[in-house]
Write a protein that holds these residues in place. Structure first.
Motif, PDB file in Angstrom:
ATOM      1  N   GLU A 247       0.816  -1.222   0.000  1.00  0.00           N
ATOM      2  CA  GLU A 247       0.000   0.000   0.000  1.00  0.00           C
ATOM      3  C   GLU A 247       0.845   1.266   0.000  1.00  0.00           C
ATOM      4  O   GLU A 247       0.319   2.381  -0.109  1.00  0.00           O
ATOM      5  N   SER A 248       2.171   1.132   0.107  1.00  0.00           N
ATOM      6  CA  SER A 248       3.048   2.301   0.131  1.00  0.00           C
ATOM      7  C   SER A 248       3.151   2.929  -1.258  1.00  0.00           C
ATOM      8  O   SER A 248       3.132   2.225  -2.278  1.00  0.00           O
ATOM      9  N   PRO A 249       3.263   4.281  -1.332  1.00  0.00           N
ATOM     10  CA  PRO A 249       3.503   4.935  -2.627  1.00  0.00           C
ATOM     11  C   PRO A 249       4.762   4.404  -3.328  1.00  0.00           C
ATOM     12  O   PRO A 249       4.854   4.427  -4.551  1.00  0.00           O
TER      13      PRO A 249
ATOM     14  N   LYS B  82       4.560   1.747  -6.193  1.00  0.00           N
ATOM     15  CA  LYS B  82       4.172   2.107  -7.559  1.00  0.00           C
ATOM     16  C   LYS B  82       5.368   2.440  -8.436  1.00  0.00           C
ATOM     17  O   LYS B  82       5.238   2.570  -9.646  1.00  0.00           O
ATOM     18  N   LYS B  83       6.535   2.603  -7.830  1.00  0.00           N
ATOM     19  CA  LYS B  83       7.734   2.942  -8.595  1.00  0.00           C
ATOM     20  C   LYS B  83       8.289   1.702  -9.305  1.00  0.00           C
ATOM     21  O   LYS B  83       8.220   0.591  -8.769  1.00  0.00           O
TER      22      LYS B  83
END
Length: 325
Positions: free
Chosen positions: A181-183, A186-187
């Protein structure tokens, strides 16, 4: 063959020729069975009869008929040939890697990922094989192989070794594990700068992999300050799965915990690690060891660990561009 005083001295070869005659009917058949000449068979039988003081065969036309004494003696020696056949079968199985005991030792990254896959392949079709398997620290793995306490060692290592043979099974890279769920999830890849503001489960600096990660942080100009420091990558992945921080570990340890809670991302600067096997210098490989090494390479080729490593390498290649030839 040594015998007690007064007993005839009979060799196993003589018994083998005698048994061949009992199973056939002519010296020619016995010679063909044993791959020797017919005169050699005849001479051996005459010598055996002389030593025993018994008539073993009586000629009837072109055939030799065993006497009652020969039949009685043949019943006595039948178990010997069963033992000899069992001995030959066991020796062949050992040569082909189908019998015996293998001693395997590994560091945790491979010991908890690829090694169990290889062991399952290895033991599935070998009911007469047993394995001694242990997981230890890197130094203990090397020492066990060097001293002969283990037949093969598995480890993540990048140093040249003079005490043992080292064969690289796969080249891979350290990876970052972050909450799904961490931003950061998405990297496409994560750098040391991306991670420096996150709580970090780090590897102890006394370890090779800990030093590797610290140097990567320093190279990127990031501060390496673990909130929790652990000895093993397996411990780091377990703590990361409990949301105690992000971590940078080898891809083999990472695959044991990648789940709905964690995602695995290529880590930059790239930290190459080698999955290697150690064998003892100057000692020929047994058939059993050859078989396990073959199954080990197959396990690397087919396991989820290797596929994950390929994805990671592909991600690093996309960032860094093609490698120079």
């Amino acid at each position: 063959m040594t015998t007690e005083a007064g007993l005839p001295e009979v060799s196993l070869r003589q018994l083998e020729i005698f048994a061949a005659m009992m199973r056939g009917a002519t010296t020619v058949e016995a010679a063909d069975r044993l791959h020797i000449s017919q005169p050699a068979v005849s001479a051996a039988l005459r010598q055996l009869e002389t030593q025993l003081g018994l008539t073993l065969f009586e000629r009837t036309g072109r055939r030799l008929q065993p006497t009652a004494e020969a039949k009685s003696l043949f019943d006595e020696i039948r178990p010997i040939f069963g033992l000899m056949q069992g001995f030959s079968q066991h020796a062949r199985d050992m040569k082909l890697g189908m019998a015996g005991r293998l001693k395997v030792i590994s560091t945790p990254p491979l010991g908890y990922s690829v090694a169990p896959v290889a062991l399952r392949r290895f033991l599935d079709n070998r009911p007469n094989v047993s394995v001694a398997f242990d997981v230890r620290r890197l130094e203990q793995v090397r020492e066990a192989v060097q001293s002969g306490q283990a037949d093969i060692g598995l480890a993540i290592d990048h140093d040249r070794q003079d005490a043992v043979n080292v064969d690289v099974l796969q080249r891979a890279h350290m990876v970052a594990l972050v909450p799904r769920e961490s931003p950061l999830a998405k990297k496409p890849h994560l750098t040391a700068l991306d991670l420096q503001d996150e709580p970090l489960v780090g590897l102890e600096l006394a370890s090779n992999l800990g030093q590797l990660v610290r140097k990567a942080y320093e190279q990127a100009g990031a501060i390496y300050s673990p909130r929790i420091e652990v000895r093993y990558c397996a411990t780091a992945t377990a703590l990361a799965a409990q949301h105690l921080g992000v971590t940078v570990v080898d891809p083999y340890s990472a695959t044991t915990q990648v789940s709905d809670a964690l995602v695995c991302k290529p880590f930059l600067p790239a930290c190459e690690v080698n999955a290697v096997m150690y064998t003892r210098r100057g000692v020929p490989y047994s058939g059993l060891l050859h078989s396990f090494m073959s199954d080990l390479r197959a396990a690397f080729a087919e396991s989820e660990v290797l596929r994950q490593s390929w994805v990671i390498d592909k991600g690093l290649s996309a960032v860094a561009g093609p490698r120079p030839e």
